[in-house]
Design an enzyme around this catalytic site. Structure first.
Site, short mmCIF file in Angstrom:
data_model
loop_
_atom_site.label_atom_id
_atom_site.label_comp_id
_atom_site.label_asym_id
_atom_site.label_seq_id
_atom_site.Cartn_x
_atom_site.Cartn_y
_atom_site.Cartn_z
N TYR A 95 -1.94 -1.18 10.56
CA TYR A 95 -1.98 -1.37 9.11
C TYR A 95 -0.69 -0.83 8.47
O TYR A 95 -0.06 -1.50 7.64
CB TYR A 95 -3.21 -0.66 8.52
CG TYR A 95 -3.38 -0.85 7.03
CD1 TYR A 95 -3.89 -2.04 6.52
CD2 TYR A 95 -3.04 0.16 6.13
CE1 TYR A 95 -4.06 -2.21 5.15
CE2 TYR A 95 -3.21 0.00 4.77
CZ TYR A 95 -3.72 -1.20 4.28
OH TYR A 95 -3.88 -1.36 2.92
N SER A 130 0.88 -1.18 0.00
CA SER A 130 0.00 0.00 0.00
C SER A 130 0.91 1.22 0.00
O SER A 130 2.07 1.13 0.42
CB SER A 130 -0.86 0.00 1.27
OG SER A 130 -1.52 1.25 1.43
N1 NAD Z 1 -8.77 -0.79 -1.30
C1 NAD Z 1 -7.76 0.04 -1.15
O1 NAD Z 1 -7.93 1.27 -1.23
C2 NAD Z 1 -6.37 -0.49 -0.91
C3 NAD Z 1 -5.31 0.43 -0.91
C4 NAD Z 1 -4.03 -0.03 -0.69
C5 NAD Z 1 -3.80 -1.38 -0.49
N2 NAD Z 1 -4.84 -2.25 -0.49
C6 NAD Z 1 -4.54 -3.66 -0.26
O2 NAD Z 1 -5.02 -4.42 -1.35
C7 NAD Z 1 -5.40 -5.72 -0.90
C8 NAD Z 1 -6.83 -6.02 -1.33
O3 NAD Z 1 -7.66 -4.98 -0.84
P1 NAD Z 1 -9.21 -4.84 -1.20
O4 NAD Z 1 -9.51 -3.41 -1.19
O5 NAD Z 1 -9.55 -5.65 -2.38
O6 NAD Z 1 -9.82 -5.48 0.15
P2 NAD Z 1 -11.10 -6.39 0.42
O7 NAD Z 1 -11.40 -6.25 1.88
O8 NAD Z 1 -12.19 -6.11 -0.55
O9 NAD Z 1 -10.52 -7.86 0.14
C9 NAD Z 1 -9.62 -8.47 1.02
C10 NAD Z 1 -9.61 -9.95 0.77
O10 NAD Z 1 -8.80 -10.58 1.78
C11 NAD Z 1 -9.50 -11.71 2.26
N3 NAD Z 1 -9.10 -12.05 3.64
C12 NAD Z 1 -9.35 -11.35 4.76
N4 NAD Z 1 -8.91 -12.03 5.83
C13 NAD Z 1 -8.36 -13.19 5.37
C14 NAD Z 1 -7.75 -14.32 5.98
N5 NAD Z 1 -7.64 -14.41 7.32
N6 NAD Z 1 -7.30 -15.31 5.19
C15 NAD Z 1 -7.43 -15.25 3.85
N7 NAD Z 1 -7.99 -14.21 3.21
C16 NAD Z 1 -8.47 -13.20 3.96
C17 NAD Z 1 -10.97 -11.29 2.20
O11 NAD Z 1 -11.86 -12.38 2.31
C18 NAD Z 1 -11.01 -10.58 0.87
O12 NAD Z 1 -11.19 -11.47 -0.21
C19 NAD Z 1 -5.18 -5.72 0.62
O13 NAD Z 1 -3.93 -6.27 0.93
C20 NAD Z 1 -5.21 -4.25 0.96
O14 NAD Z 1 -4.52 -3.95 2.15
C21 NAD Z 1 -6.12 -1.84 -0.70
#
Ligand code: NAD
Length: 260
Positions: free
Chosen positions: A156, A143
């Site tokens: 985080y 991130s």
């Molecule tokens: N959305 C954003 O703005 C953003 C920004 C920067 C980084 N990210 C990173 O991108 C990645 C995906 O984010 P997103 O926005 O799609 O999030 P999201 O919450 O929509 O998806 C997260 C996924 O992780 C899975 N997950 C959660 N706990 C788990 C566990 N214990 N074991 C296995 N899987 C598990 C969930 O079921 C889900 O499919 C993450 O690592 C997040 O930190 C997201």
């Protein structure tokens, strides 16, 4: 289809960025194994892959907080697929939104367990196969919070800074085996998750939700949020032969919000 005849494992492929990554890799020809805790979401992603691409996919219940289950499921995936060339460590949780002194040990540990230890466990389980084959591509989703602080989100931020540390160190360790390890640092990505983040920030700062959204959009030179597909396309590129000489990098997809 530059990923034809490759096999990819994607964690967190049930929705959001992970779902977009699964579709991108499958669209490039990879056979995809989705590992996640959301069974319905994974089944939907498999349906989309099979209807929207020429590739195939399977899903596996895998809770990253359970090290024994990670080993069991990755063994099963290796048996089913006959090998794995690509690993995308995408699963992540937001962790608490609170001043540091209000963060509990359980909240701290859960954030680290999913966001950093989970990536370590997945790499540890699949690296021997990649090293033996003399080829592997690992993409860790970090991130821009792995580079910049994020107000009231210490667990985080620490976890994502850890992902960048893991990426650089592992890239150094396994480059000689033709295993590349890179991180992607998304900015705010449009979707339900970022709405929850913005709600938490609005509450913690006692400001309207709309103000947080406007600030996030205005905070980038392009004045907009990132789309899941923007992240997915970079993941696909990093796994492709066009990126063979790129390893150990942490690449921002942030509409220009972070420039280092
Ligand atoms: N959305 C954003 O703005 C953003 C920004 C920067 C980084 N990210 C990173 O991108 C990645 C995906 O984010 P997103 O926005 O799609 O999030 P999201 O919450 O929509 O998806 C997260 C996924 O992780 C899975 N997950 C959660 N706990 C788990 C566990 N214990 N074991 C296995 N899987 C598990 C969930 O079921 C889900 O499919 C993450 O690592 C997040 O930190 C997201």
């Amino acid at each position: 289809m530059d990923l034809q005849e490759t096999r990819a494992v994607v964690t967190g492929g049930s929705r959001g960025i992970g779902e977009a990554i699964c579709l991108e890799l499958a669209g490039r020809g990879a056979e995809v194994a989705i590992a996640d805790i959301d069974e319905d979401g994974m089944a939907d992603t498999v349906d989309r892959i099979e209807s929207e691409t020429d590739s195939t996919a399977e899903w596996y219940y895998l809770d990253l907080t359970d090290p024994a289950l990670v080993d069991e499921r990755t063994d099963q995936i290796l048996d089913d697929l006959g090998g794995v060339e690509i690993l995308v460590n995408n699963s992540g949780i937001m962790g608490p939104t609170a001043p540091l002194e209000d963060v509990t040990v359980d909240e701290w540990e859960e954030t680290m367990d999913v966001n950093v230890r989970g990536q370590f466990l997945m790499c540890r389980a699949l690296l021997p196969t990649m090293k033996e084959a003399g080829f592997g591509r690992i993409v860790n989703i970090a991130s821009i919070t792995g580079k910049n602080p994020l107000y009231n989100r210490a667990p985080y931020a620490v976890s994502k800074m850890g992902v960048i540390g893991l990426t650089r160190t592992l890239a150094d360790e396994v480059g000689e085996h033709d295993v590349n390890v890179n991180a992607i640092c998304p900015g705010s990505v449009a979707g339900p998750r970022i709405e929850r983040v913005f709600e938490g920030q609005a509450e913690a700062r006692d400001v309207p939700y709309e103000q947080v959204v406007e600030e996030a959009e205005a905070g980038s030179p392009r004045g907009e949020l990132v789309q899941p597909e923007d992240v997915a396309q970079l993941a696909g590129f990093l796994c492709s032969p066009d990126a063979d000489r790129i390893t150990g990098q942490d690449i921002n997809v942030s509409a220009g919000r972070v420039m280092f």
